[in-house]
Every structure is written in structure tokens, then in C-alpha cells.
Design a protein around this motif. Structure first.
Motif, PDB file in Angstrom:
ATOM      1  N   ASN A   1     -88.526  15.636 -64.505  1.00 58.90           N
ATOM      2  CA  ASN A   1     -89.273  16.305 -63.464  1.00 58.90           C
ATOM      3  C   ASN A   1     -90.226  15.164 -62.704  1.00 58.90           C
ATOM      4  O   ASN A   1     -91.395  15.098 -62.656  1.00 58.90           O
ATOM      5  CB  ASN A   1     -90.307  17.239 -64.154  1.00 58.90           C
ATOM      6  N   ALA A   2     -89.429  14.034 -62.437  1.00 62.23           N
ATOM      7  CA  ALA A   2     -90.358  12.821 -61.866  1.00 62.23           C
ATOM      8  C   ALA A   2     -90.445  12.703 -60.495  1.00 62.23           C
ATOM      9  O   ALA A   2     -91.324  12.142 -59.811  1.00 62.23           O
ATOM     10  CB  ALA A   2     -89.454  11.511 -62.436  1.00 62.23           C
ATOM     11  N   LEU A   3     -89.607  13.525 -59.726  1.00 60.65           N
ATOM     12  CA  LEU A   3     -89.498  13.430 -58.178  1.00 60.65           C
ATOM     13  C   LEU A   3     -89.964  14.572 -57.644  1.00 60.65           C
ATOM     14  O   LEU A   3     -89.681  15.796 -57.989  1.00 60.65           O
ATOM     15  CB  LEU A   3     -88.033  13.070 -57.854  1.00 60.65           C
ATOM     16  N   ILE A   4     -90.716  14.207 -56.540  1.00 65.76           N
ATOM     17  CA  ILE A   4     -91.263  15.485 -55.528  1.00 65.76           C
ATOM     18  C   ILE A   4     -90.246  15.572 -54.420  1.00 65.76           C
ATOM     19  O   ILE A   4     -89.974  16.567 -54.333  1.00 65.76           O
ATOM     20  CB  ILE A   4     -92.401  15.133 -55.182  1.00 65.76           C
ATOM     21  N   MET A   5     -89.710  14.620 -53.841  1.00 67.32           N
ATOM     22  CA  MET A   5     -88.735  14.851 -52.895  1.00 67.32           C
ATOM     23  C   MET A   5     -87.706  13.758 -53.015  1.00 67.32           C
ATOM     24  O   MET A   5     -88.142  12.537 -52.984  1.00 67.32           O
ATOM     25  CB  MET A   5     -89.483  14.912 -51.614  1.00 67.32           C
ATOM     26  N   VAL A   6     -86.451  13.925 -52.893  1.00 65.86           N
ATOM     27  CA  VAL A   6     -85.288  13.074 -52.643  1.00 65.86           C
ATOM     28  C   VAL A   6     -85.197  12.801 -51.069  1.00 65.86           C
ATOM     29  O   VAL A   6     -85.135  13.852 -50.421  1.00 65.86           O
ATOM     30  CB  VAL A   6     -84.034  13.672 -53.158  1.00 65.86           C
ATOM     31  N   ASN A   7     -84.939  11.647 -50.596  1.00 64.11           N
ATOM     32  CA  ASN A   7     -84.966  11.230 -49.215  1.00 64.11           C
ATOM     33  C   ASN A   7     -83.616  11.842 -48.704  1.00 64.11           C
ATOM     34  O   ASN A   7     -82.691  11.245 -48.979  1.00 64.11           O
ATOM     35  CB  ASN A   7     -85.184   9.776 -49.040  1.00 64.11           C
ATOM     36  N   PRO A   8     -83.544  12.712 -47.628  1.00 60.79           N
ATOM     37  CA  PRO A   8     -82.451  13.286 -47.162  1.00 60.79           C
ATOM     38  C   PRO A   8     -81.817  12.414 -46.221  1.00 60.79           C
ATOM     39  O   PRO A   8     -80.677  12.466 -45.826  1.00 60.79           O
ATOM     40  CB  PRO A   8     -83.214  14.352 -46.342  1.00 60.79           C
ATOM     41  N   LYS A   9     -82.255  11.183 -45.892  1.00 57.58           N
ATOM     42  CA  LYS A   9     -81.770  10.267 -44.929  1.00 57.58           C
ATOM     43  C   LYS A   9     -81.409   8.895 -45.751  1.00 57.58           C
ATOM     44  O   LYS A   9     -81.048   7.705 -45.096  1.00 57.58           O
ATOM     45  CB  LYS A   9     -82.460   9.868 -43.998  1.00 57.58           C
ATOM     46  N   ALA A  10     -81.320   8.741 -47.173  1.00 59.41           N
ATOM     47  CA  ALA A  10     -81.164   7.679 -47.957  1.00 59.41           C
ATOM     48  C   ALA A  10     -79.450   7.146 -47.801  1.00 59.41           C
ATOM     49  O   ALA A  10     -79.280   6.102 -47.552  1.00 59.41           O
ATOM     50  CB  ALA A  10     -81.139   8.195 -49.381  1.00 59.41           C
ATOM     51  N   LEU A  11     -78.675   8.199 -47.425  1.00 56.04           N
ATOM     52  CA  LEU A  11     -77.488   7.746 -47.288  1.00 56.04           C
ATOM     53  C   LEU A  11     -77.215   7.289 -45.832  1.00 56.04           C
ATOM     54  O   LEU A  11     -76.275   6.295 -45.588  1.00 56.04           O
ATOM     55  CB  LEU A  11     -76.415   9.016 -47.654  1.00 56.04           C
ATOM     56  N   ILE A  12     -77.866   7.838 -44.991  1.00 60.09           N
ATOM     57  CA  ILE A  12     -77.672   7.578 -43.791  1.00 60.09           C
ATOM     58  C   ILE A  12     -78.314   5.957 -43.572  1.00 60.09           C
ATOM     59  O   ILE A  12     -77.698   5.195 -42.824  1.00 60.09           O
ATOM     60  CB  ILE A  12     -78.388   8.313 -42.622  1.00 60.09           C
ATOM     61  N   GLU A  13     -79.463   5.764 -43.990  1.00 65.30           N
ATOM     62  CA  GLU A  13     -79.863   4.461 -44.055  1.00 65.30           C
ATOM     63  C   GLU A  13     -79.237   3.381 -44.870  1.00 65.30           C
ATOM     64  O   GLU A  13     -78.877   2.216 -44.389  1.00 65.30           O
ATOM     65  CB  GLU A  13     -81.345   4.206 -44.636  1.00 65.30           C
ATOM     66  N   ALA A  14     -78.458   3.840 -45.925  1.00 64.02           N
ATOM     67  CA  ALA A  14     -77.328   2.893 -46.396  1.00 64.02           C
ATOM     68  C   ALA A  14     -76.237   2.745 -45.854  1.00 64.02           C
ATOM     69  O   ALA A  14     -75.613   1.501 -45.752  1.00 64.02           O
ATOM     70  CB  ALA A  14     -76.847   3.493 -48.151  1.00 64.02           C
ATOM     71  N   ARG A  15     -75.923   3.347 -45.046  1.00 63.98           N
ATOM     72  CA  ARG A  15     -74.635   3.284 -43.907  1.00 63.98           C
ATOM     73  C   ARG A  15     -75.157   2.185 -43.046  1.00 63.98           C
ATOM     74  O   ARG A  15     -74.371   1.363 -42.702  1.00 63.98           O
ATOM     75  CB  ARG A  15     -74.167   4.609 -43.509  1.00 63.98           C
ATOM     76  N   ARG A  16     -76.158   2.573 -42.484  1.00 66.33           N
ATOM     77  CA  ARG A  16     -76.785   1.754 -41.393  1.00 66.33           C
ATOM     78  C   ARG A  16     -76.792   0.129 -41.991  1.00 66.33           C
ATOM     79  O   ARG A  16     -76.005  -0.935 -41.402  1.00 66.33           O
ATOM     80  CB  ARG A  16     -78.010   1.949 -40.985  1.00 66.33           C
ATOM     81  N   LEU A  17     -77.297   0.052 -43.252  1.00 65.17           N
ATOM     82  CA  LEU A  17     -77.224  -1.352 -44.054  1.00 65.17           C
ATOM     83  C   LEU A  17     -75.692  -2.082 -44.134  1.00 65.17           C
ATOM     84  O   LEU A  17     -75.516  -3.058 -43.804  1.00 65.17           O
ATOM     85  CB  LEU A  17     -78.083  -1.333 -45.391  1.00 65.17           C
ATOM     86  N   ASP A  18     -75.017  -1.009 -44.446  1.00 68.32           N
ATOM     87  CA  ASP A  18     -73.542  -1.535 -44.813  1.00 68.32           C
ATOM     88  C   ASP A  18     -72.905  -1.812 -43.665  1.00 68.32           C
ATOM     89  O   ASP A  18     -72.093  -3.059 -43.528  1.00 68.32           O
ATOM     90  CB  ASP A  18     -72.790  -0.342 -45.371  1.00 68.32           C
ATOM     91  N   SER A  19     -73.069  -1.280 -42.459  1.00 73.53           N
ATOM     92  CA  SER A  19     -72.435  -1.638 -41.143  1.00 73.53           C
ATOM     93  C   SER A  19     -73.170  -3.033 -40.802  1.00 73.53           C
ATOM     94  O   SER A  19     -72.291  -4.025 -40.301  1.00 73.53           O
ATOM     95  CB  SER A  19     -73.108  -0.514 -40.021  1.00 73.53           C
TER      96      SER A  19
END
Length: 524
Positions: free
Chosen positions: A68-86
Motif C-alpha cells: 500500500n505504498a503507491l497513490i498512483m501508477v503513471n499511466p504514461k510510464a510505458l509511453i515515455e519508456a518507448r520514447r527513450l528507447d527510440s
């Protein structure tokens, strides 16, 4: 159409192959350096890394051990990860020193793409117009905010992490019946449980070092003025600062490198000019304790005011310092300490500082004043008196007759501590971050044993905590290093050498490596 399908199949195949190279067990306790090495070797992508952490969050945060540590998971985390991978694929270079690294951010740091609640239900829909200075710094360095973490609401408690935005307490991964401490307890529990690589907390009285100590982590409370507070929801601006919460000193130093420095929006950071090295990593010396003079501050730990096991761990830590080559001066004293700390007047700063914070959120802020939040009743009952008392005091903090006295006491304490350190020739003082293990959740009667608010907050001097070991029932304890203003290079050297000589940290048993049936395959 056929071409698109073939490309999609190729990408999916590549991801699966990479996933076979970087196994989930390698994620546990993984450092920034290890993850970057895997990325450079073609064994890991940012997308895969984020997905591995998301899998762990799904399995362990709101089910299983229910951290119970997190208030919100970032819904755009994978999108940002894809951008960085590109970008990495196109250039062969990382965008910065935190490229692709998932960060747990305490939910009192402004994030322009997610709500910043400060733990209160009244601010559930508050999306700030811009990032906090520190958040912009870590994003520019390539970090990915994977989640916003729970905190003691309004950062008001160093004892536990409970808020109105998230039902229930955050739980200590080493014993889920026990507290994470506060107020950055959500960040610490999430980092300890491997929900992200590194974390950001804030510290007014205890709130980086307390949770770090209770979760066997490294926590840096930097010199006041080294790190900007712009865009961080305030509690008391005389004390507030942000800082790293990480599993290793190296990771904390990498984060400090990114966030330290001058910000014109926070005038206190003017003090940092000329006091920030090109990189704090140059001070990572595993032999850094050889010849170092360490002062033992026993006023904060005696058999009378400490749990016997923590007291024994502290004395063992002193032996470990000696074995690593340190000269231990036992002990260094400031006879006036107790008198000074008992003499401070309580002067609320929240009303003025928080109303200014709300004003900077722009016209779309859900509330314009602390009074409006109080009227909404959308906060945890435990902080009602704190909020009411703060709002009822309409004087500016400086207008209180006790303000000048408090400032004089702070100056006196700084003078006495410097005199004690200089007269004994010590590089730093050491003491347990807590003199007692983590309390059971809901227990506010037995001693918490916190030593975190005694020296660093009233002086603004830096204090770092590192793992000191575990009690017989596997409850963590932390060793605190306290230094002179802007002596972060010295504290980095000492803490790193102690960490490398002891390797006390081990991961919690409640959040093990995920079995195959709990893992997902990341796709581009």
C-alpha cells in the motif's frame, strides 16, 4: 498491411529475446549502473524495465503483502519508456545520467502530467501547471516517473504514512504489521520492495531519514539550500528540503548529482553556489574511512533511551568503522542540546506557505486556500487539529514574538555543533537514526526512538542515513552521519565506505522475485 504485421512480429520477438536475457531475478535490488550496463549490452530496454516493475507493483502493492505504498501508477510510464528507447536506438546514446530509470516520487512533488495530492483527498484532481524544479531535472536526465507514492498527509507526521487519498496505512515490507515511518514512508516502502529503482522524498523533521532507516535504505537529507523546494508542497519552509531515498549510496549520489544546485525560484539555493562539485560520484571511495575521524554523539543513544538490540547494533557499527580504518572519538557532546531543543516555540508556518503554494497552482486549482480545504472535510481526521491550528494563526511566522528567539536558538545550536566538531577534529558525527525498531502500526505509545529531528532540521546541516543492520526479528536499523554545511562530499565518502565494508542491506522476504505466471511480456 503485411509489412506492418511483420514489423510488429519482429519487435515483439526482439522484446521477448531481450526478456530472456535480463531475468526478473536480476531486477531485485538492481542499481542504476547495473541497469544501464544491461541496456548498453542490448539485454534490456526501458520498456521491459518499466514493465518488470509494473508487474511487481500489481502483485505486491494492493494485493499479496499489501504494501500500500503507491497513490498512483503513471499511466504514461510505458509511453515515455518507448520514447527513450527510440532515442537510444537512433543515437546510441543515453539522454542523460538517469536514462530509462524508473523513479518513485513522493506525492508532494508537482508533476504537470499527473495529480499532486499531498496525500489529501481535497487535492485529488489538482494537476499542477508545471513540474517542480527537481522533477524537471530528473526528467531532463532521462528518468521515468513510474508512480507517485503515499505519505503522511500534508507531510505532518514522521511516525507513520497514512492519508485520506489512499485508504489504510503504508506497510513496512520487512514486517507488514509495522510502520514505514513518515512522512516519505510510501517512497521508502516502494523502493525497498523494488517497485522502482530510486526514490524522492522530502524531509522537514525526519521524513527522508526515518523511512530510509526503517526500510534498510540510504536516505540523504542535504544541506538546506542545496536542493530546490520550488513546486514541492510545503510544511515549514525553514526546514523543508527534498532528497534521495535509494537502496545504495551510489544510486543516491547519482540522483543527488541531478537535483543539486541553484534555482532562482527558491532563493535559499543561492547558498549552493560554489558548493556543488562537478559530480559527487568522485567521492565514492571504498577506502574513505581510512584515517577519518568519526565523533560518536552518545547524547542521542544511551542504554536508558534505546532498545537493547539497536544499542548493540550501534556499538557494533562503531567497531565496523574502526575495522574500516576510522579513528572513532567516543564521545562528542553538546551539553546545551536538550535545553535548546526544549526551548523552541511552536510557530505554525503551514498557513502562509501552503496558501502561497496553492496560489502558484493557477486558476484550475481545486482549492485556493487552506481554509477551503478545511471546509471541504476531505482530509484524514488525524490532521484536523493541525490544520485548524495552522489556519487560526493569522500572523505571519516572522511576526510571532517567539520567531526571533527561535532563530537565535538555531544559530546557537549551529555554533555549538561546529565548535564541538572543530575542537575534536572530527569529519562527521554518528548516531542511530532511530534508537528503537519500527513500531507496530497504530502504536503511538511506545517510544519511536527517532533521533532525526534533533540536529539536522534546526541547523540546516546535512545528515545521511545508511543501513546499520537488523534486529533479531529482521527489523532494520540505520546509522546516521551528520556533517558541516555543504559537507556532502565528505558524507558521501564516509557513507559509501561504511556501506561497502558492511553490506548490511538485504531485500524484504515479503516481496520476492515474481513467478512466471505473474509476469507480462512488454511490447513496443
Amino acid at each position: 498491411m503485411k509489412k506492418r504485421v511483420l514489423i510488429a512480429l519482429f519487435v515483439t520477438f526482439s522484446v521477448v529475446c531481450y526478456g530472456q536475457s535480463f531475468k526478473p531475478k536480476q531486477l531485485r535490488e538492481a542499481t542504476v549502473e547495473q541497469l544501464h550496463t544491461a541496456m548498453q549490452a542490448g539485454k534490456l530496454t526501458a520498456v521491459q524495465l518499466v514493465q518488470l516493475y509494473l508487474d511487481r507493483i500489481e502483485a505486491y502493492d494492493k494485493q499479496g503483502p499489501f504494501i500500500n505504498a503507491l497513490i498512483m501508477v503513471n499511466p504514461k510510464a510505458l509511453i515515455e519508456a518507448r520514447r527513450l528507447d527510440s532515442l537510444y536506438k537512433a543515437t546510441g546514446k543515453f539522454v542523460g545520467p538517469l536514462h530509462g530509470i524508473p523513479v518513485i516520487v513522493k506525492d508532494n512533488y508537482n508533476t504537470a502530467d499527473m495529480p499532486t495530492t499531498n496525500g489529501t483527498l481535497a487535492m485529488k484532481t489538482s494537476v499542477p501547471p508545471r513540474d517542480a524544479f527537481v522533477i524537471k531535472r530528473i526528467r531532463d536526465a532521462g528518468a521515468i516517473i513510474i508512480a507517485k507514492s503515499n505519505l503522511a498527509e500534508f507531510a505532518t507526521s514522521g511516525h507513520f504514512s497514512v492519508s485520506s487519498i489512499l485508504p489504510g496505512y503504508s506497510h513496512n515490507p520487512y514486517d507488514t504489521r509495522r510502520t514505514t515511518a513518515g512522512s516519505s514512508g510510501g517512497t521508502a516502502a516502494a523502493v525497498a520492495a523494488d517497485f522502482g529503482t530510486i526514490g524522492l522524498g522530502t524531509d522537514t523533521g525526519s521524513s527522508i531519514r526515518g523511512p530510509s532507516s526503517h526500510q534498510s535504505l540510504v536516505g540523504f537529507r542535504p544541506t538546506l539550500g542545496l536542493v530546490s523546494r520550488d513546486g514541492i508542497a510545503p510544511l515549514a519552509m525553514t526546514n523543508d528540503t527534498g532528497g534521495p531515498i535509494c537502496r545504495t549510496v551510489d544510486d543516491a549520489v547519482r540522483l543527488l548529482d541531478v537535483i543539486a544546485g541553484y534555482d532562482q525560484a527558491d532563493t535559499v539555493t543561492q547558498r549552493s553556489k560554489g558548493n556543488v562539485p562537478a559530480s559527487y560520484r568522485q567521492f565514492l571511495d571504498k577506502n574513505g574511512l581510512k584515517g577519518a575521524r568519526i565523533g560518536v554523539f552518545r547524547q542521542l543513544v544511551t542504554p536508558k533511551n534505546a532498545d537493547p538490540q539497536v544499542y548493540a547494533l550501534f556499538n557494533k557499527a562503531l567497531d565496523e568503522l574502526r575495522m574500516a580504518g576510522a579513528i572513532v572519538i567516543d564521545s562528542v557532546r553538546v551539553p546545551e542540546l536538550d535545553t535548546i531543543n526544549k526551548s523552541f516555540d511552536t510557530i505554525p508556518q503551514l498557513r502562509r506557505d501552503f496558501n502561497l503554494y496553492l496560489a502558484n497552482l493557477g486558476p484550475n486549482a481545486p482549492h485556493k486556500s487552506l481554509r477551503s480545504i478545511i471546509k471541504s472535510r476531505q482530509f484524514h481526521p488525524s490532521i484536523e487539529k493541525t490544520l485548524l491550528d495552522a489556519d487560526a494563526d493569522t500572523l505571519s511566522p516572522e511576526a510571532h514574538k517567539g520567531w526571533a528567539k527561535n532563530m537565535a536558538l538555531r544559530a546557537r545550536l549551529r555554533q555549538l555543533l561546529l565548535r564541538a566538531m572543530d575542537s575534536t577534529g572530527v569529519d562527521a558525527l554518528v548516531y542511530p537514526s532511530f534508537s528503537y525498531p519500527p513500531r507496530l502500526i497504530g502504536d503511538l505509545n511506545t517510544p519511536s526512538g527517532t533521533n532525526n529531528n534533533a540536529l539536522s532540521p534546526p541547523t540546516g546541516f546535512p545528515a545521511f542515513t545508511v543501513p546499520m543492520g537488523f534486529t533479531y526479528n529482521d527489523l532494520p536499523a540505520g546509522l546516521q552521519f551528520f556533517g558541516r554545511p555543504f559537507s556532502e562530499p565528505t558524507l558521501v565518502r564516509l557513507c559509501y565506505a561504511y556501506e561497502q565494508a558492511t553490506h548490511h542491506r538485504h531485500p524484504p522476504a515479503t516481496t520476492p522475485v515474481l513467478p512466471k505466471n505473474k509476469r507480462k511480456v512488454a511490447t513496443m
